[in-house]
Design an enzyme around this catalytic site. Structure first.
Site, PDB file in Angstrom:
ATOM      1  CE  LYS A 148       4.406   2.079  -4.062  1.00 53.89           C
ATOM      2  NZ  LYS A 148       3.781   3.363  -3.687  1.00 53.89           N
ATOM      3  CD  GLN A 182       5.040   6.692  -2.385  1.00 53.95           C
ATOM      4  OE1 GLN A 182       5.002   5.896  -3.326  1.00 53.95           O
ATOM      5  NE2 GLN A 182       4.471   6.426  -1.226  1.00 53.95           N
ATOM      6  CG  ASP A 226      -1.400   5.175  -6.084  1.00 55.79           C
ATOM      7  OD1 ASP A 226      -1.075   4.012  -5.784  1.00 55.79           O
ATOM      8  OD2 ASP A 226      -0.645   6.158  -5.959  1.00 55.79           O
TER       9      ASP A 226
END
Ligand code: NDP
Length: 294
Positions: free
Chosen positions: A53, A97, A120
Site C-alpha cells: 500500500k 491493518q 477502508d
C-alpha cells in the site's frame, strides 16, 4: 475452451492512472493526499500488504506514513494514536491493518477513526451508507470486484450471484453492492458460509461466484456451472519448498479446474489483490478531495 483471464493488474493500473490528474488538481490547491497505515504486531502477511500500500502511494505521489507498533501495544494506546491521526492535517486516510492482536477489539478501534478518513470503509456509519446506496468510502476489495465486473462488461443485472463468505470486509459488503439498484448491481445475491448446507448445489446456480473464504480449493470445477464468472478473493499461503520464500500464494478456487469451465476467472495473484490497493488509493484521493472541499 478456457476462461478469459480477468487481469486485475491491468485494471488496477488504469484505476490508478485515472487518479493522477485528480492528485495534480489537489496539489495545485496545496493539498497532497496522505494515507497513514497502522500495523500492530508482526504478522508477515499484514506487513507485506502494508508495504504494498505504501509503495502504491509513493508511485502516485500520495504522502504515506507506515506506523508500526509491537504486538504488546495496548488498545488504549492504539486509540490515542488514531485520534492523533484524526487531527493530523497531512493525513486524509487512516487504515489500521487487520487482524489486530487478540487482546484488541477491532470495532472499538474502527469506531475511533474519523468518518471522513475511513478509507477502508469499515466504520459502521460508512457501512450503513453503503447499504442504503449512498456510500462515499466503499470497502476496497468489494469495490475492486465491482470495477473488475464493470471493466469486463460482466453486467450482474438479473444474474444469480453467489458470494461464499460472510465477513464484514468482503462477503457482506460485496453482496450489498451487487444487490443495489445501480449500474453494476441489480443481481439476485445469495451469501453462503461455513454453515450453509450443500454448498455445491448453491454455487452451481451462480452466474457469478465470488469466493472469499480463506481456504484453498474450496471452489472446485464440479461446483460451478458451465460459463460461470469466477472471482477469487482468497489469498492463502501454501507451503512450497521449491520456492525461495518457502510458500506460494493460492486463492480459494481450484484455478486450473475452474478455468476450463468458467467464462471468466480471476487469477491469484494478479486478480482481486491489485484492485484492493487501487481502490484504497482511490478512496484516499476521494477523502482528500472531500476533506479539502470542507
Ligand atoms: P474471514 O475469515 O473473515 O471469512 C471467511 C468466510 O468464509 C466466513 O464467512 C466463513 O464462514 C466462510 N467459510 C469458511 N469455510 C467455509 C467453507 N468450507 N464453506 C463455506 N464458507 C466457508 O475472511 P475474509 O473475508 O477476511 O477473507 C477471505 C479471504 O480473502 C482470505 O483468504 C483473505 O486473505 C482474502 N482477502 C483478500 C483480499 C484481497 O485483496 N484479495 C482482501 C481481503 C481478504 P463463517 O462465517 O460461518 O465462519
Amino acid at each position: 475452451m478456457g476462461a478469459e483471464i480477468i487481469d486485475g493488474r491491468k485494471v488496477a493500473t488504469e484505476v490508478k492512472d485515472a487518479l493522477i490528474s485528480r492528485i495534480e488538481i489537489l496539489r495545485a490547491r496545496g493539498v497532497t493526499p496522505g494515507l497513514a497505515a497502522v500495523l500492530v504486531g508482526d504478522d508477515p502477511a499484514s506487513a507485506t500488504y502494508v508495504r504494498g500500500k505504501a509503495k502504491a502511494c509513493d508511485k502516485l505521489g500520495i504522502y504515506s506514513e507506515v506506523i508500526t507498533r509491537p504486538a504488546g501495544f495496548q488498545q488504549s494506546e492504539l486509540i490515542e494514536l488514531v485520534r492523533q491521526l484524526n487531527r493530523n492535517e497531512k493525513i486524509h486516510g487512516i487504515l489500521v491493518q487487520s487482524p489486530l492482536p487478540p487482546h484488541m477489539d477491532e470495532l472499538a478501534v474502527t469506531l475511533t477513526i474519523d468518518l471522513a478518513k475511513d478509507v477502508d470503509g469499515f466504520h459502521p456509519h460508512n457501512v450503513g451508507m453503503l447499504l442504503i446506496g449512498r456510500g462515499e468510502l466503499i470497502p476496497c476489495t468489494p469495490h475492486g470486484i465491482i470495477k473488475l465486473l464493470e471493466y469486463y462488461h460482466l453486467d450482474p443485472s438479473g444474474k444469480e450471484v453467489v458470494v461464499v463468505g460472510r465477513s464484514n470486509i468482503v462477503g457482506k459488503p460485496v453482496a450489498a453492492l451487487l444487490v443495489q439498484k445501480s449500474p453494476i448491481g441489480n443481481a439476485t445475491v445469495t451469501i453462503a458460509h461455513s454453515r450453509s448446507a450443500d454448498l455445491p448445489s448453491i454455487t452451481k446456480r451462480a452466474d457469478i461466484v465470488i469466493a472469499a473464504v480463506g481456504r484453498a480449493n474450496t471452489i472446485t470445477a464440479d461446483m460451478i456451472k458451465e460459463g460461470a464468472v469466477v472471482i477469487d478473493v482468497g489469498i492463502n499461503r501454501i507451503e512450497d519448498a521449491t520456492r525461495k520464500r518457502g510458500y506460494r500464494l493460492a486463492g480459494d478456487v481450484d484455478y486450473d479446474g475452474c478455468a476450463l469451465k468458467a467464462s471468466y476467472i480471476t487469477p491469484v495473484p494478479g486478480g482481486v489483490g491489485p484492485m484492493t490497493i487501487a481502490m484504497l488509493m482511490a478512496n484516499t484521493v476521494k477523502a482528500a478531495e472531500l476533506i479539502s472541499a470542507g
